[in-house]
Design an enzyme around this catalytic site. Structure first.
Site, short mmCIF file in Angstrom:
data_model
loop_
_atom_site.label_atom_id
_atom_site.label_comp_id
_atom_site.label_asym_id
_atom_site.label_seq_id
_atom_site.Cartn_x
_atom_site.Cartn_y
_atom_site.Cartn_z
N ALA A 160 23.17 27.57 16.25
CA ALA A 160 22.78 28.45 17.38
C ALA A 160 22.52 27.63 18.64
O ALA A 160 22.89 28.03 19.74
CB ALA A 160 21.53 29.25 17.01
N TYR A 161 21.91 26.48 18.47
CA TYR A 161 21.67 25.61 19.64
C TYR A 161 23.01 25.17 20.24
O TYR A 161 23.20 25.20 21.45
CB TYR A 161 20.83 24.40 19.20
CG TYR A 161 20.40 23.48 20.32
CD1 TYR A 161 19.29 23.80 21.12
CD2 TYR A 161 21.08 22.30 20.59
CE1 TYR A 161 18.88 22.95 22.15
CE2 TYR A 161 20.67 21.45 21.62
CZ TYR A 161 19.57 21.78 22.40
OH TYR A 161 19.17 20.93 23.41
N ASN A 162 23.95 24.76 19.37
CA ASN A 162 25.27 24.33 19.86
C ASN A 162 25.97 25.44 20.63
O ASN A 162 26.55 25.21 21.69
CB ASN A 162 26.18 23.91 18.69
CG ASN A 162 25.70 22.66 17.99
OD1 ASN A 162 24.73 22.02 18.41
ND2 ASN A 162 26.36 22.31 16.90
N SER A 164 24.60 27.97 22.14
CA SER A 164 23.92 28.22 23.42
C SER A 164 24.33 27.16 24.44
O SER A 164 24.62 27.48 25.60
CB SER A 164 22.40 28.25 23.24
OG SER A 164 21.86 26.95 23.00
#
Ligand code: NAI
Length: 283
Positions: A160-162, A164
């Protein structure tokens, strides 16, 4: 070398400005004689940050305001824009920097909405809400969006961080294209890509900076230097990763498509040797 937006009595707004990289940036802007609006969701951190930033400012507290803001809410960001403009007038620097990294897993919904809300929607809201008035001011101004190497090479572990941060990259590239094609526009956008920086986000209970990490101050000084030089991609090294290694990693990731390899082949057992060889060819 400096950038004309970074001048005494000009104004900077920094989201996620109460901690880590954002706080270091807010302090640097204040030390340059600028007015600073520190925007953050964490009120306790804001109080302590305000004192630290005011201590750097020539006009002390008069040059500093704080705003409790949740960047994932467009209304909250719109209220920030109005409040900062009412207090200081024109906005010369917007640093969309607020970010979270609570962890995520591919097949579980947990944290995905929140991560995309803060990290991606936060910079979309900030850019969209502030840009029109910054363009209308008719003078040089900066929009600096904080991305991540994880949005470029997308390593396994925190999808999810990637996602975003890949969105932050795509959005900011398109924003700069739009700005440079807008007649009379003197605003430029920049993608700020920190390396490993020792902050509360990465501390994981550590109180001492790991040798590999840069300090927030080092990172911000590098960012200011490269923005002044006109760079769009502000690709920061750290004590473990020099620019040349980042370049190889980025090239390898892009070559997955060109070479028709599996995605994330850098972490695929069949490609381990080839990647190691590729990295050895550092210039
Ligand atoms: P930090 O945790 O020290 O600071 C982030 C600040 O953002 C905090 O004060 C937090 O309260 C604030 N924030 C969180 N959610 C918010 C929201 N909804 N609205 C407004 N403010 C909010 O983290 P750090 O390390 O300074 O990170 C800053 C940026 O740099 C983030 O976007 C992060 O993803 C990025 N980054 C950090 C790296 C590192 O090694 N520390 C590496 C690459 C990117």
């Amino acid at each position: 070398m400096s950038h004309p937006a970074l001048s005494p009595d000009h104004t900077a707004v920094v989201t996620g400005g109460a901690s880590g990289i954002g706080l270091a940036a807010a302090r640097r802007f204040a030390a340059l004689g600028m007015n600073v609006c520190i925007a953050d969701v964490d009120e306790a951190r804001l109080r302590s940050a305000a004192a630290q930033v005011a201590a750097e400012a020539r006009r002390g507290e008069a040059a500093v305001m704080t705003a409790t803001v949740d960047v994932s809410s467009r209304d909250s960001v719109a209220a920030l824009e109005q409040a900062a403009r009412q207090r200081f007038g024109a906005i010369d620097v917007l640093m969309n920097n607020a970010g979270i990294q609570p962890g995520s897993r591919m097949l579980a919904e947990t944290n995905w909405q929140r991560i995309l809300g803060v990290n991606l929607w936060g910079i979309i809201h900030g850019s969209q809400v502030f840009a029109a008035n910054m363009i209308a001011q008719g003078k040089p101004a900066l929009i600096i969006n904080t991305g991540s190497k994880q949005g470029i090479t997308t390593p396994p572990g925190d999808p999810a961080y990637n996602v975003s941060k890949a969105g932050v990259k795509a959005f900011t590239e398109a924003l700069q294209h739009e700005l440079r094609n807008t007649p009379g526009c003197r605003v430029t956008a920049h993608l700020f890509i920190p390396g490993f920086v020792f902050t509360p986000l990465t501390a994981n209970g550590r109180v001492e900076k790991p040798a590999a990490a840069w300090t927030p101050e080092q990172t911000v000084d590098f960012m200011l230097e490269r923005v002044a030089a006109g760079d769009f991609y502000v690709l920061c090294p750290d004590n473990d990763v020099p620019r040349a290694l980042d370049e190889r990693r980025i090239l390898w990731a892009a070559s997955d498509i060109v070479e028709n390899r599996p995605p994330l082949s850098r972490w695929h057992a069949d490609y381990a040797d080839a990647f190691a060889e590729f990295v050895k060819k550092l210039p």
